[in-house]
Scaffold this active site. Structure first.
Site, PDB file in Angstrom:
ATOM      1  N   ALA A  30      31.842  70.610  12.602  1.00  0.00           N
ATOM      2  CA  ALA A  30      31.705  70.018  11.418  1.00  0.00           C
ATOM      3  C   ALA A  30      30.761  68.272  12.366  1.00  0.00           C
ATOM      4  O   ALA A  30      29.762  67.696  11.440  1.00  0.00           O
ATOM      5  CB  ALA A  30      33.146  69.156  11.906  1.00  0.00           C
TER       6      ALA A  30
ATOM      7  N   ARG B 177      25.162  73.846   2.954  1.00  0.00           N
ATOM      8  CA  ARG B 177      26.559  74.189   3.828  1.00  0.00           C
ATOM      9  C   ARG B 177      28.037  72.437   2.594  1.00  0.00           C
ATOM     10  O   ARG B 177      28.403  72.160   3.259  1.00  0.00           O
ATOM     11  CB  ARG B 177      26.891  73.261   4.664  1.00  0.00           C
ATOM     12  CG  ARG B 177      28.139  74.360   5.464  1.00  0.00           C
ATOM     13  CD  ARG B 177      28.985  75.604   5.703  1.00  0.00           C
ATOM     14  NE  ARG B 177      27.970  75.753   7.212  1.00  0.00           N
ATOM     15  CZ  ARG B 177      27.557  75.944   7.920  1.00  0.00           C
ATOM     16  NH1 ARG B 177      29.429  75.844   8.960  1.00  0.00           N
ATOM     17  NH2 ARG B 177      26.726  76.628   8.774  1.00  0.00           N
TER      18      ARG B 177
ATOM     19  N   GLN C 217      34.671  82.999  18.531  1.00  0.00           N
ATOM     20  CA  GLN C 217      34.042  81.916  18.799  1.00  0.00           C
ATOM     21  C   GLN C 217      34.962  81.469  20.261  1.00  0.00           C
ATOM     22  O   GLN C 217      34.289  80.639  21.230  1.00  0.00           O
ATOM     23  CB  GLN C 217      34.362  80.425  18.086  1.00  0.00           C
ATOM     24  CG  GLN C 217      33.544  80.438  16.080  1.00  0.00           C
ATOM     25  CD  GLN C 217      34.687  80.753  15.871  1.00  0.00           C
ATOM     26  OE1 GLN C 217      35.587  82.267  16.111  1.00  0.00           O
ATOM     27  NE2 GLN C 217      35.223  80.810  14.300  1.00  0.00           N
TER      28      GLN C 217
ATOM     29  N   ASP D  36      40.184  71.812  11.672  1.00  0.00           N
ATOM     30  CA  ASP D  36      39.052  71.645  11.070  1.00  0.00           C
ATOM     31  C   ASP D  36      39.904  69.904   9.872  1.00  0.00           C
ATOM     32  O   ASP D  36      38.322  69.745   9.303  1.00  0.00           O
ATOM     33  CB  ASP D  36      39.353  72.941  10.604  1.00  0.00           C
ATOM     34  CG  ASP D  36      38.562  73.622  10.948  1.00  0.00           C
ATOM     35  OD1 ASP D  36      39.054  74.794  12.331  1.00  0.00           O
ATOM     36  OD2 ASP D  36      36.590  73.485  11.573  1.00  0.00           O
TER      37      ASP D  36
ATOM     38  N   ASN E  73      43.380  74.674  11.152  1.00  0.00           N
ATOM     39  CA  ASN E  73      42.644  74.701  12.504  1.00  0.00           C
ATOM     40  C   ASN E  73      42.248  76.085  12.097  1.00  0.00           C
ATOM     41  O   ASN E  73      43.033  77.314  11.326  1.00  0.00           O
ATOM     42  CB  ASN E  73      43.280  74.401  13.610  1.00  0.00           C
ATOM     43  CG  ASN E  73      42.262  74.916  15.161  1.00  0.00           C
ATOM     44  OD1 ASN E  73      41.042  74.252  14.205  1.00  0.00           O
ATOM     45  ND2 ASN E  73      42.676  75.110  15.507  1.00  0.00           N
ATOM     46  N   LYS E  74      41.412  77.524  13.274  1.00  0.00           N
ATOM     47  CA  LYS E  74      41.310  78.484  13.057  1.00  0.00           C
ATOM     48  C   LYS E  74      42.329  79.700  13.233  1.00  0.00           C
ATOM     49  O   LYS E  74      43.257  78.877  13.605  1.00  0.00           O
ATOM     50  CB  LYS E  74      40.664  78.545  14.141  1.00  0.00           C
ATOM     51  CG  LYS E  74      40.186  79.964  13.845  1.00  0.00           C
ATOM     52  CD  LYS E  74      39.206  79.809  13.510  1.00  0.00           C
ATOM     53  CE  LYS E  74      37.513  78.834  13.422  1.00  0.00           C
ATOM     54  NZ  LYS E  74      36.869  79.316  11.864  1.00  0.00           N
TER      55      LYS E  74
END
Lengths: 366, 366
Positions: free
Chosen positions: B55, B90, B202, B243, B253-254
């Site tokens: 971000a 995006r 990631q 996030d 989050n992820k």
């Protein structure tokens, strides 16, 4: 179970009454091939190279390996030589040693000329017993799925599994997947969430392949996904297998099982472990303290095998050159997180009294 | 931070005072290459093709993209055209819109001839503010690591992280990794467990690459492994990024973060979330109910990219042909599982009162 519409077992005697055929699981899910075992060396190599895998199947392959040895030479010496080589193909597999011991004892009780038919019938008996055990686990587990289906009449029962405890690691039916197969054949609508099970990906490859063959609706998910699904009511129950079960109900299974069980507990999703009683280690009271967790080669984490668009199977590196990895094969799920154990004699609570109640004959050997 | 011993940021102005250079993150970890952005189209393409990701970095890239547009043509029309294309690269990135709005408003406040230097200095200011914010998060987090180090004077502090919340997703330092970098530079011995973070990996690619560059001891692990490590005392604390953060402290989050938090809670391991206040969504009270989780393309689960021994990057299929996959990108970790939030203004409890206490100026806009 079925592959491309045809019924298979993972291992069977060929029409020649001597050689043994196995599915080459090292090629799955990208290619379906079988391999002929014509000698005990072939059987040992098949175990060593993971052509066959899964505790029950390794045991049966070992037993047939000894039968192949006897077919060549029924003397005590030949049996001992084959026994040693077969056992050495996977020294830590408890089930392999158990099957080899059983067969060798039986063979030594008979004179050499009578040993060949005895060896084949005993190997077949071990295979049949495994099928019966999985069949029974399937029936007991299907009853649980069937009860869950009553609570969601308008949609399939969503079941989450981890790793591969299906028919490919046994002779037929499997353990954690047997209840799903039995439920589906009884007409219950099911949908299976298949955790890919890094690092060896047994879920994304073998479990998905099995479910595809049986035409059971499923979706492969990253191992990270189970918790999110459970938070959102997308999992009705979990069923996993067990590599080793403490007499108190602690379950040692593929790495990652514990976190799925935590998520199930946090979201009031029932968490079942399907297991044949042969995985219960009656000497062990505390799985977390007493079970040594195997650490495997880091290349299973740093690399992965897959199929290119051109149909080649290649191995690729995922991590930067120079970054180390650690690879713990299993973890222990404490009994407090397990809703019930599903065994060949029925389901029971995950505690010592309940396990002893179902298996008084085995628990006596503690 | 460092790559091969040399200090880099993820984005910087070239010596020509006009074009902008970025690290091509789509090639990491297997190759380190940079790419020159010479027009706003280049910037939009870099965002769209994930040459840049994260971000804060996307926001800064957008801002420099608008500066590049102004360098070509400082009229209102040209700015609006570039704004629309950059935003479209995006559309869901909150930070991108925020940076573009800020730059556009600033530009419209000045006459066209004065806009070029203004655009570059404002883009640089956004980048510097991000660095300062990450720097502050790093200092506050390093104090926590430093306190943990006192409890294990004879060995490194073991820290588990998930996904990549490092300098590669910001301009420098990062969020979850900033405390680790600051602690390491202060001479505290640390060792980082890097969850590979399927399906996009990631962790195994970017976080491992970052830590390698900073010579910080680490090991990549399958995402299934965190629970086992925590059960055995091999994790002293967890730090992850966010996030999007609810004003009540729920953290989106992820995918997989939630199960790591459950394992931390079950084993009394502190679980920290490092975040700039820009990720706090003050409108959201219940992260689980109110945050819509993005579902991404299933090919991220069924396929993976890696490097062959010959040095080619190839994409391979992991699942059987015909098996579907589901790919949820994020999950929500309830505030009750978060030990503390580490922000640019300091650490605080994961609840509404504590967040409001630290950010009374922002919370007023709720």
């Amino acid at each position: 179970m079925k592959i491309n519409g045809r019924h298979y077992r993972t291992i069977w005697l060929n029409a020649d009454g001597r050689s043994v055929e196995v599915i080459d699981q090292s090629k799955l899910p990208h290619a379906f091939e079988t391999q002929t075992l014509s000698s005990f060396h072939d059987a040992a190599e098949a175990i060593k190279n993971m052509i066959v895998r899964g505790a029950p199947l390794i045991g049966v392959t070992g037993a047939y390996g000894l039968a192949l040895a006897v077919a060549d030479d029924p003397t005590d010496n030949a049996i001992e030589t084959a026994y040693a080589e077969l056992l050495g193909s996977r020294p830590t597999a408890v089930n392999l040693r158990w099957a080899l011991d059983r067969l060798r004892d039986r063979l030594f009780s008979a004179p050499p000329p009578k040993r060949r038919p005895l060896a084949y019938s005993e190997a077949a008996a071990i295979a049949e017993e495994d099928i019966q055990s999985c069949h029974a686990i399937g029936e007991h587990g299907a009853a649980i799925i069937s009860a869950a289906a009553l609570r969601c009449p308008d949609r399939p029962v969503n079941i989450l599994t981890h790793c591969n405890a299906g028919w490919l690691c046994a002779v037929d039916w499997g353990t954690a997947l047997a209840p799903i197969y039995k439920a589906a054949r009884a007409g219950i609508a099911v949908h299976v969430w298949v955790g890919e099970t890094r690092p060896r990906n047994q879920g994304a490859s073998l479990t998905a392949f099995e479910l595809l063959g049986e035409a059971i609706p499923h979706a492969v998910i990253a191992d990270n996904t189970g918790g999110h699904l459970m938070q959102h009511g997308l999992v009705d129950l979990c069923i996993v297998g067990s590599d080793r079960t403490a007499r108190t109900g602690d379950v040692c299974n593929k790495i990652g099982t514990y976190m799925k069980a935590l998520a199930a507990h946090d979201n009031s999703v029932p968490f079942y472990v399907a297991l044949p009683s042969s995985t219960v280690d009656w000497r062990i009271a505390d799985g977390l303290k007493e079970i040594q967790i195997e650490e495997r080669d880091q290349s299973e984490v740093t690399h992965i095998c897959g199929r290119t668009e051109r149909g080649e199977t290649v191995r690729v590196r995922l991590t930067p050159n120079g970054s180390p990895a650690r690879n713990f094969g299993f973890d222990v799920t404490p009994a407090r997180l397990v809703s019930a154990l599903i065994t060949e004699r029925g389901a029971c609570a995950a505690n010592e009294a309940a396990l002893q109640g179902l298996f008084p004959d085995l628990a006596n050997f503690a």
